[in-house]
Write a protein that holds these residues in place. Structure first.
Motif, PDB file in Angstrom:
ATOM      1  N   ALA A 315       0.828  -1.206   0.000  1.00 18.23           N
ATOM      2  CA  ALA A 315       0.000   0.000   0.000  1.00 18.23           C
ATOM      3  C   ALA A 315       0.856   1.246   0.000  1.00 18.23           C
ATOM      4  CB  ALA A 315      -0.927   0.010   1.218  1.00 18.23           C
ATOM      5  N   SER A 316       0.367   2.283  -0.698  1.00 18.00           N
ATOM      6  CA  SER A 316       1.077   3.563  -0.731  1.00 18.00           C
ATOM      7  C   SER A 316       0.083   4.696  -0.936  1.00 18.00           C
ATOM      8  CB  SER A 316       2.118   3.574  -1.862  1.00 18.00           C
ATOM      9  OG  SER A 316       1.491   3.417  -3.126  1.00 18.00           O
ATOM     10  N   VAL A 317       0.535   5.909  -0.648  1.00 19.99           N
ATOM     11  CA  VAL A 317      -0.287   7.100  -0.837  1.00 19.99           C
ATOM     12  C   VAL A 317      -0.157   7.554  -2.288  1.00 19.99           C
ATOM     13  CG1 VAL A 317      -0.610   9.517  -0.194  1.00 19.99           C
ATOM     14  CG2 VAL A 317      -0.120   7.804   1.569  1.00 19.99           C
ATOM     15  N   SER A 318      -1.283   7.611  -2.998  1.00 21.50           N
ATOM     16  CA  SER A 318      -1.272   7.949  -4.422  1.00 21.50           C
ATOM     17  C   SER A 318      -1.643   9.400  -4.696  1.00 21.50           C
ATOM     18  CB  SER A 318      -2.249   7.044  -5.187  1.00 21.50           C
ATOM     19  OG  SER A 318      -3.563   7.175  -4.639  1.00 21.50           O
ATOM     20  N   HIS A 319      -2.415  10.024  -3.781  1.00 23.91           N
ATOM     21  CA  HIS A 319      -2.860  11.398  -3.956  1.00 23.91           C
ATOM     22  C   HIS A 319      -2.663  12.169  -2.659  1.00 23.91           C
ATOM     23  CE1 HIS A 319      -4.998   9.244  -7.152  1.00 23.91           C
ATOM     24  NE2 HIS A 319      -5.270  10.388  -7.745  1.00 23.91           N
TER      25      HIS A 319
END
Length: 378
Positions: A315-319
């Motif tokens: 999981a990662s921050v996309s926005h």
């Protein structure tokens, strides 16, 4: 016109005139920075139990029609404007905003300094509030404000969700089937999917993983909605079951917060939230900046850099919001052995509203990304 008072839970008081229905109401005071689209705002279920303060001073000039509703009713607990329109000026209008508020029993107040009220909420944070055109004593109203419920800790999606499942058919040739969990869905959202050949099965918030599987979906969608994501458990467990099934996932707003919690992140209450149709967000997967429509008082607590290993993937921050670095989107990918080549996309979510009702169209590409996710091309 009857006099009215507005009292915040810290005792700050404003006096004005009754607008809409006369009576008394309580909720969480929040402000919306949109200069247009008030009908979509009023009928957005995410505003359940909130008293909305409009920062634009002139409200009501386009009236109300039957085409721009985002649900079957007005959901705001109360409405605060400075300068209500004296006449309706749009050829599409079928009735005035004042009449609509009165018909639906929505208590409001006009003629107050909404700029001062907004600045107060920015400095002190969103808080409980009461509006009354029947009570003249601010101290007495304050007592009732302090006895009213708080937004933190409230599970509200079940109060705004559909009671029974229904289907929004695809426009033209059907390409995919999507199960959409209604946590406070807006009318335009399944319409945007239907435009792309998706048959949308809208399910109640109480739907189980077996209910979702019974649809035979190509993807799962979680909608926007009101309440504290930390007070929600059922929908998180259902989502974890869907992720274990490798079902492609797309969520917006409340669906982003529940996605974050399903992946193991926490959530927290923002000081005064993001509400309006002019919030700048960067899509970190493309580097593009888009102007977006927001309506959220909670956010996901996830690291802005790097990836986090979860039982379902990386999981990662996309926005991210360019005003305050709040997480505005998440991405889940299959793990790979190479850090330079991310794995295939398994699910994603955004904290804002890409359906553009009301709001800009900058984020419409997210529905195309969902189609690509179900195609397996991203």
């Amino acid at each position: 016109m009857a006099a009215a008072i507005l009292v915040l839970e810290d005792g700050r008081t404003f006096t004005g005139e009754a607008y809409g229905a006369e009576g008394e109401t309580f909720g969480e005071a929040v402000f919306n920075t949109g200069m247009t689209g008030y009908q979509e705002t009023l009928t957005d279920p995410s505003y359940h139990r909130q008293v909305v303060v409009m920062t634009a001073p002139h409200i009501g000039n386009t009236g109300v029609n039957d085409e721009d509703q985002e649900s079957s009713r007005i959901w705001v607990a109360g409405y605060v404007v400075r300068d209500p329109a004296r006449r309706v000026s749009s050829w599409r209008a079928q009735r005035s905003l004042d009449d609509e508020l009165r018909t639906q029993g929505v208590v409001g107040i006009s003629g107050i300094d909404t700029r001062a009220l907004t600045r107060h909420l920015r400095e002190r944070g969103a808080m409980r509030v009461g509006i009354s055109s029947t009570e003249t004593d601010p101290a007495a109203l304050l007592e009732r404000v302090l006895a009213s419920g708080e937004m933190a800790g409230s599970e509200l999606s079940s109060e705004v969700s559909t009671a029974a499942a229904y289907v929004v058919p695809a426009h033209g040739e059907k390409r995919f089937t999507v199960a959409a969990l209604d946590l406070g869905i807006k009318t335009m959202t399944p319409y945007r999917m239907a435009e792309r050949g998706i048959e949308v099965h809208v399910l109640p918030a109480t739907a189980t993983i077996d209910d979702i599987r019974a649809v035979g979906p190509d993807g799962l969608f979680y909608s926007n909605g009101p309440g504290d994501p930390a007070a929600t458990t059922h929908q998180i467990e259902v989502l974890q079951g869907a992720l274990a099934d490798e079902l492609p996932y797309f969520g917006i707003c409340f669906g982003n917060q529940l996605f974050g919690r399903a992946l193991g992140f926490g959530t927290f209450k923002l000081k005064y939230g993001h509400r309006g149709i002019n919030q700048p967000v960067m899509d970190r997967t493309t580097g593009k900046v888009e102007v977006t429509a927001h309506n959220h008082g909670f956010a996901v607590d996830a690291p802005l850099e790097g990836t986090t290993s979860t039982p379902y993937g990386e999981a990662s921050v996309s926005h991210v919001c360019l005003n305050d670095d709040v997480v505005e989107g998440l991405e889940l990918r299959a793990p790979t052995g190479s850090a330079s080549e991310p794995g295939r996309l398994k699910g994603f979510s955004v904290q804002y509203h890409p359906e553009a009702a009301a709001g800009p169209h900058d984020a419409a590409y997210l529905f195309d990304r969902f189609v690509q996710l179900m195609e397996g091309t991203v």
